[in-house]
Design an enzyme around this catalytic site. Structure first.
Site, PDB file in Angstrom:
ATOM      1  CE1 TYR A 106      -3.936  -2.132   0.173  1.00  0.00           C
ATOM      2  CE2 TYR A 106      -2.831  -3.245   1.976  1.00  0.00           C
ATOM      3  CZ  TYR A 106      -3.851  -3.199   1.041  1.00  0.00           C
ATOM      4  OH  TYR A 106      -4.771  -4.210   0.985  1.00  0.00           O
ATOM      5  CG  ASP A 167      -2.349 -11.887   6.085  1.00  0.00           C
ATOM      6  OD1 ASP A 167      -2.671 -13.080   6.173  1.00  0.00           O
ATOM      7  OD2 ASP A 167      -3.108 -11.001   5.662  1.00  0.00           O
ATOM      8  CG  HIS A 406       3.267  -7.485  -2.116  1.00  0.00           C
ATOM      9  ND1 HIS A 406       2.249  -7.083  -1.295  1.00  0.00           N
ATOM     10  CD2 HIS A 406       4.362  -7.584  -1.335  1.00  0.00           C
ATOM     11  CE1 HIS A 406       2.710  -6.952  -0.056  1.00  0.00           C
ATOM     12  NE2 HIS A 406       3.986  -7.248  -0.052  1.00  0.00           N
ATOM     13  CE1 TYR A 487      -8.526  -4.210   2.316  1.00  0.00           C
ATOM     14  CE2 TYR A 487      -8.965  -3.293   4.476  1.00  0.00           C
ATOM     15  CZ  TYR A 487      -8.178  -4.042   3.643  1.00  0.00           C
ATOM     16  OH  TYR A 487      -7.046  -4.640   4.138  1.00  0.00           O
ATOM     17  NE  ARG A 488      -4.406  -1.088   4.470  1.00  0.00           N
ATOM     18  CZ  ARG A 488      -3.800  -1.984   5.245  1.00  0.00           C
ATOM     19  NH1 ARG A 488      -4.290  -3.197   5.357  1.00  0.00           N
ATOM     20  NH2 ARG A 488      -2.723  -1.672   5.912  1.00  0.00           N
TER      21      ARG A 488
END
Ligand code: ADP
Length: 544
Positions: A106, A167, A406, A487-488
């Site tokens: 993110y 996670d 990622h 959502y993000r």
């Protein structure tokens, strides 16, 4: 990685002369101490998850020089955070607060505006201020990671309380919670489980939310709302304040637990399975935020490079994925469900029997016996996480490509077969179009689920980066046309995602701008984060 040909001159935020900026930084050094103001003039080093950089996104999807900090500062107290904020207002310097900066996928530690001064809160403000063994609550500073809180509970012998961990457990509790991240116990909705915040506003005042507003209270971590408007919400996924303390509720040790894993043979089992999951999850027979993962992910999390399985340029064919998975518990099946049942054996037995008879309605469904699995199987990582024990096994799939990085696409939907199918189909089509391996996982909340698709890319390969970003942009766009929103999201997609929440001519965006201008009149705090730009930036081409 040593491949950076970086100038030694640090980036300077736009709108300020280099000399003035350097002068301003030395003024800040006088306030915070020389060692707590670090100019970003060294080559950018990517490191890895546990030794991550705080100057940039170690997994950048853009050019490495794009979203970099000009300097990183390390406040040691709330007063020092206030000093930094006053300084930023004086010189009109954009500042970007991070707790620990492990927000991988993110944006990591990167600021949204190039040349921002990053406030690394976690380095020095890392105290567990309180753990209350009677109320099952704690109060933490930004530098407290899930690991650290877990360790502290063990050290103090508080076996009656559990932490909920995401996670990857190395991140900050505050950082994850303000970005509305999730974990995998019944306390997995971190935002819903927090209680009370202390926030430094962009103009320097400090407020405490909820019961924290009442001097002498003993309820700050027990009752999240206090009296009057519930203001915590505006400090999550925003740029309205710097969170310096946060309360978190802790889960009671349930007195026993048992992980289970089912696999389902066909891709088409997705829709009927999701229909089975919904009522069980809403009734909390399925008790935790659970994961339904595709075989592609089961292969990737083996931690081996894709090149061992396939050297073609397009996505790895289904048949090869199955072959690669043949020795893992998913075997020749397509979906793996990871869940956990909590409580002593007699309590678990009834719930597990219900789950079993429901899941077996899918023809060919298999329950995996954990005693048949090798000790390093991914199952045991999910088992730990669902029991609140931090872990980082999940990282293994970044080995899929060289320089593995990622970035996530995370739309929300109801827990319905039709929605799961629509999102799966969209994801698959667009991944195929851009030659990208598709790693879908459905994360089932309570009445909703997030589809989390992590695109794994080689950050040294410009073509792959462009394909990944183009794919993501199209995914966001097409999903919005079907009525799905994220959502993000990652820093580079924030404007686009915010733009999809466009009902009534973007009324909610305008409302956010109004709040932003009222709270941050000089637009200094994390400009552009979550698509919110203050008035000094609006309409000047900053959006992307
Ligand atoms: P983590 O350490 O869990 O990886 P980060 O520190 O990277 O989390 O936080 C994620 C994002 O949330 C940051 O990029 C930042 O924009 C925001 N954020 C984190 N901590 C704070 C804070 N204490 N106050 C305000 N915003 C924060």
């Amino acid at each position: 990685k040593g491949r950076n040909q970086r100038q030694r001159l640090p980036v300077v935020p736009q709108g300020i002369e280099r000399d003035v900026f350097m002068q301003a930084l030395s003024e800040l050094k006088d306030e915070l101490g020389e060692e707590n103001v670090e100019i970003n003039d060294k080559p950018l080093v990517d490191g890895w998850y546990m030794e991550h950089p705080n100057t940039h996104d170690m997994m950048t999807i853009l050019d490495e020089e794009e979203l970099v900090a000009s300097a990183v500062v390390y406040p040691g107290s709330v007063e020092e955070v206030q000093k930094i904020v006053a300084w930023a207002n004086k010189y009109l310097v954009p500042i970007f607060p991070i707790s620990m900066g492990r927000n991988l996928g993110y944006g990591g530690a990167a600021p949204r505006v190039r040349g921002s001064v990053t406030i690394d809160l976690g380095r020095r403000m890392n105290k567990i201020i309180d753990i209350n063994p009677e109320d099952y609550t704690c109060l933490v500073e930004p530098g407290v990671s899930f690991y650290a809180l877990y360790e502290a509970l063990k050290e103090r012998g508080y076996d009656h309380m559990w932490v909920d961990t995401p996670d990857l457990g190395g991140g900050s509790i505050i950082g994850n919670t303000v970005d509305r991240g999730v974990g995998y116990t019944p306390y997995g909705d971190h935002w819903a489980c927090h209680s009370g915040m202390e926030v430094v506003l962009p103009t320097g005042e400090v407020i405490r939310t909820g019961m924290g507003g009442l001097p002498g209270n003993n309820t700050w971590q027990c009752f999240p709302y206090g009296f009057g408007p519930y203001s915590d919400g505006i400090f999550s996924q925003s740029n309205f304040g710097i969170v310096t303390k946060m309360g978190m509720t802790l889960m009671p040790n349930p007195g026993g637990y048992e992980s289970f894993m089912y696999t389902f043979p066909r891709e088409e089992d997705l829709a009927p399975l999701i229909e089975i999951i919904r009522p069980l999850r809403i009734a909390q027979i399925l008790e935790n935020v659970a994961q339904l993962r595709h075989v592609a992910q089961s292969v990737a999390v083996l931690g081996r490079p894709r090149s061992e399985f396939y050297t073609g340029s397009g996505p790895v064919p289904f048949s090869i994925l199955h072959e690669a998975a043949s020795k893992s518990p998913i075997g020749d099946h397509t979906w793996a469900y990871y869940g956990m049942s909590y409580g002593p054996p007699e309590i678990r037995a009834h719930k597990l029997a219900l789950v079993d008879s429901s899941f077996r309605k899918i023809p060919g469904a298999r329950k995996i016996d954990p005693s048949t699995l090798p000790a390093d199987d991914y199952f045991f990582s999910r088992d730990k996480i669902a029991a609140g024990i931090p872990d980082i096994h999940e990282l293994r799939w970044v080995n899929w490509t060289p320089n593995g990085s990622h970035i996530a696409f995370s739309p929300v939907s109801p827990i319905r077969g039709t929605d799961a199918t629509a999102l799966f189909k969209l994801g698959k089509e667009l991944h195929d179009k851009y030659n990208i391996d598709f790693f879908p996982a459905f994360i089932v909340g309570l009445r909703e689920m997030h589809l989390i698709v992590e695109i794994v890319f080689d950050r040294a390969n410009q073509t792959k980066k462009k394909e990944a970003l183009d794919c993501l942009r199209e995914l966001v766009h097409e999903a919005a046309k079907l009525g799905y929103g994220e959502y993000r999201t990652h820093l580079v997609l924030m404007d686009q995602v915010a733009g999809t929440y466009s009902w009534n001519e973007g009324a909610v965006g305008k409302f956010n701008e109004k709040l932003k201008d009222a709270l941050d009149p000089n637009s200094i705090l994390a400009p552009g984060r979550c698509g919110i730009w203050g008035r000094r930036y609006r309409g000047r081409g900053w959006e992307m």
